[in-house]
Design a protein around this motif. Structure first.
Motif, PDB file in Angstrom:
ATOM      1  N   GLU A 180      30.897  28.721  16.424  1.00  0.00           N
ATOM      2  CA  GLU A 180      30.227  27.444  16.677  1.00  0.00           C
ATOM      3  C   GLU A 180      30.647  26.390  15.662  1.00  0.00           C
ATOM      4  O   GLU A 180      30.843  25.221  16.006  1.00  0.00           O
ATOM      5  N   GLU A 181      30.800  26.807  14.400  1.00  0.00           N
ATOM      6  CA  GLU A 181      31.216  25.857  13.361  1.00  0.00           C
ATOM      7  C   GLU A 181      32.646  25.375  13.613  1.00  0.00           C
ATOM      8  O   GLU A 181      32.947  24.179  13.447  1.00  0.00           O
ATOM      9  N   LEU A 182      33.524  26.284  14.032  1.00  0.00           N
ATOM     10  CA  LEU A 182      34.906  25.887  14.322  1.00  0.00           C
ATOM     11  C   LEU A 182      34.948  24.883  15.470  1.00  0.00           C
ATOM     12  O   LEU A 182      35.672  23.879  15.398  1.00  0.00           O
ATOM     13  N   LEU A 183      34.177  25.127  16.509  1.00  0.00           N
ATOM     14  CA  LEU A 183      34.142  24.199  17.642  1.00  0.00           C
ATOM     15  C   LEU A 183      33.544  22.851  17.231  1.00  0.00           C
ATOM     16  O   LEU A 183      34.000  21.795  17.693  1.00  0.00           O
ATOM     17  N   ALA A 184      32.541  22.887  16.358  1.00  0.00           N
ATOM     18  CA  ALA A 184      31.946  21.639  15.876  1.00  0.00           C
ATOM     19  C   ALA A 184      32.949  20.832  15.072  1.00  0.00           C
ATOM     20  O   ALA A 184      33.068  19.617  15.242  1.00  0.00           O
ATOM     21  N   VAL A 185      33.688  21.500  14.200  1.00  0.00           N
ATOM     22  CA  VAL A 185      34.700  20.814  13.387  1.00  0.00           C
ATOM     23  C   VAL A 185      35.772  20.207  14.292  1.00  0.00           C
ATOM     24  O   VAL A 185      36.223  19.072  14.078  1.00  0.00           O
ATOM     25  N   ALA A 186      36.178  20.944  15.323  1.00  0.00           N
ATOM     26  CA  ALA A 186      37.153  20.404  16.275  1.00  0.00           C
ATOM     27  C   ALA A 186      36.598  19.159  16.949  1.00  0.00           C
ATOM     28  O   ALA A 186      37.306  18.152  17.107  1.00  0.00           O
ATOM     29  N   GLY A 187      35.320  19.222  17.335  1.00  0.00           N
ATOM     30  CA  GLY A 187      34.699  18.071  17.986  1.00  0.00           C
ATOM     31  C   GLY A 187      34.596  16.860  17.080  1.00  0.00           C
ATOM     32  O   GLY A 187      34.724  15.716  17.535  1.00  0.00           O
ATOM     33  N   HIS A 188      34.394  17.098  15.787  1.00  0.00           N
ATOM     34  CA  HIS A 188      34.308  15.991  14.824  1.00  0.00           C
ATOM     35  C   HIS A 188      35.680  15.415  14.483  1.00  0.00           C
ATOM     36  O   HIS A 188      35.760  14.327  13.903  1.00  0.00           O
ATOM     37  N   GLY A 189      36.756  16.152  14.796  1.00  0.00           N
ATOM     38  CA  GLY A 189      38.099  15.676  14.486  1.00  0.00           C
ATOM     39  C   GLY A 189      38.493  15.832  13.029  1.00  0.00           C
ATOM     40  O   GLY A 189      39.414  15.147  12.551  1.00  0.00           O
TER      41      GLY A 189
END
Length: 267
Positions: A180-189
């Motif tokens: 979930e953290e990896l996907l969040a970081v991807a979403g934040h750019g």
């Protein structure tokens, strides 16, 4: 130079004389000293995370989220440095970037166990003798000393060497997964540079490639031939390069992430 932070609650090694451009987080049972070769000549802080080096241990069993909150307190006093994490420190770094992308210019990860192996066939059970003694201990028929001897025998070296709340923290951390953290970081750019030892067994390269797929276009992965988990000369050189690239990059326009459970009047 050893310096105190957060009113004496944290200790760090300060290098350089200018504003801090890099904050580095060490691995489990390690200290700020691991980052010294990487940060030489850089305006940086290498933190001793709570329970390691000079920084006192937490008074409760923290996970990566609580360690991230601690690091966030430090980052809030700085101007968007690059955040680098090795192993356990990388667990904390990716959690920081997921929670507060506005505080970091980019993230450098090396040897980080980001993803738990998915259990198959029920997973491997502890040895029968250990399970028998554990059951007897739970019933008060085996003493604490004997149980501790078996824990030390059958557990990892890190588990055997940890004591008190630090053992509880270790158990909590190794059971965490950061999809979930990896996907969040991807979403934040938030840009992420992954630098991995070819022969890392604590955080194998196939796992790093799976994490790279989750991060997508914001991330790169460099596999260093011949290197393993600890920061040898070849990894140091690649980490220095990765940090230098992110230091010169333009920070992403990322707003602070607000906890949706926080009442509007408290925001």
């Amino acid at each position: 130079m050893l310096t105190t932070l957060l009113g004496g609650r944290a200790f760090a090694e300060k290098t350089g004389s200018g504003p801090t451009q890099v904050v580095a987080l060490h691995g489990w049972a390690r200290t700020r000293a691991d980052w010294a070769p990487v940060l030489a000549g850089t305006d940086a802080l290498a933190l001793d995370l709570p329970g390691h080096g000079a920084t006192p241990e937490p008074d409760a069993a923290w996970g990566a989220a609580e360690y991230a909150d601690f690091v966030i307190e430090v980052l809030e006093t700085l101007d968007r440095p690059v955040l680098a994490g090795h192993s356990f420190g990388g667990r904390v770094a990716i959690t920081v970037a997921a929670k507060r992308p506005d505080l970091v210019r980019g993230v450098v990860l090396t040897g980080v166990p980001l993803l738990r192996k998915q259990p198959t066939g029920g997973g491997r059970k502890p040895a029968l003798g250990y399970r028998v003694v554990r059951a007897l201990h739970q019933r008060g028929l085996v003493g604490d000393d004997r149980m501790e001897q078996l824990r030390r025998k059958h557990g990892s070296a890190d588990y055997a060497n940890a004591r008190g709340v630090m053992r509880e923290i270790l158990v909590k951390l190794v059971n965490e997964d950061y999809r979930e953290e990896l996907l969040a970081v991807a979403g934040h750019g938030v840009p992420v540079a992954m630098v991995w030892g070819e022969h890392d067994t604590a955080a194998p390269v196939p796992m790093a490639r799976e994490a790279l797929d989750l991060l997508g276009e914001v991330a790169t992965l460099t596999v260093v031939p011949g290197s393993a988990h600890l920061l040898d000369a070849a990894l140091v050189a690649e980490l220095q390069q990765a940090i230098a690239v992110l230091r010169e990059s333009e920070p992403t326009q990322t707003a602070a992430v607000t906890d949706p459970s926080t009442p509007e009047e408290e925001r």
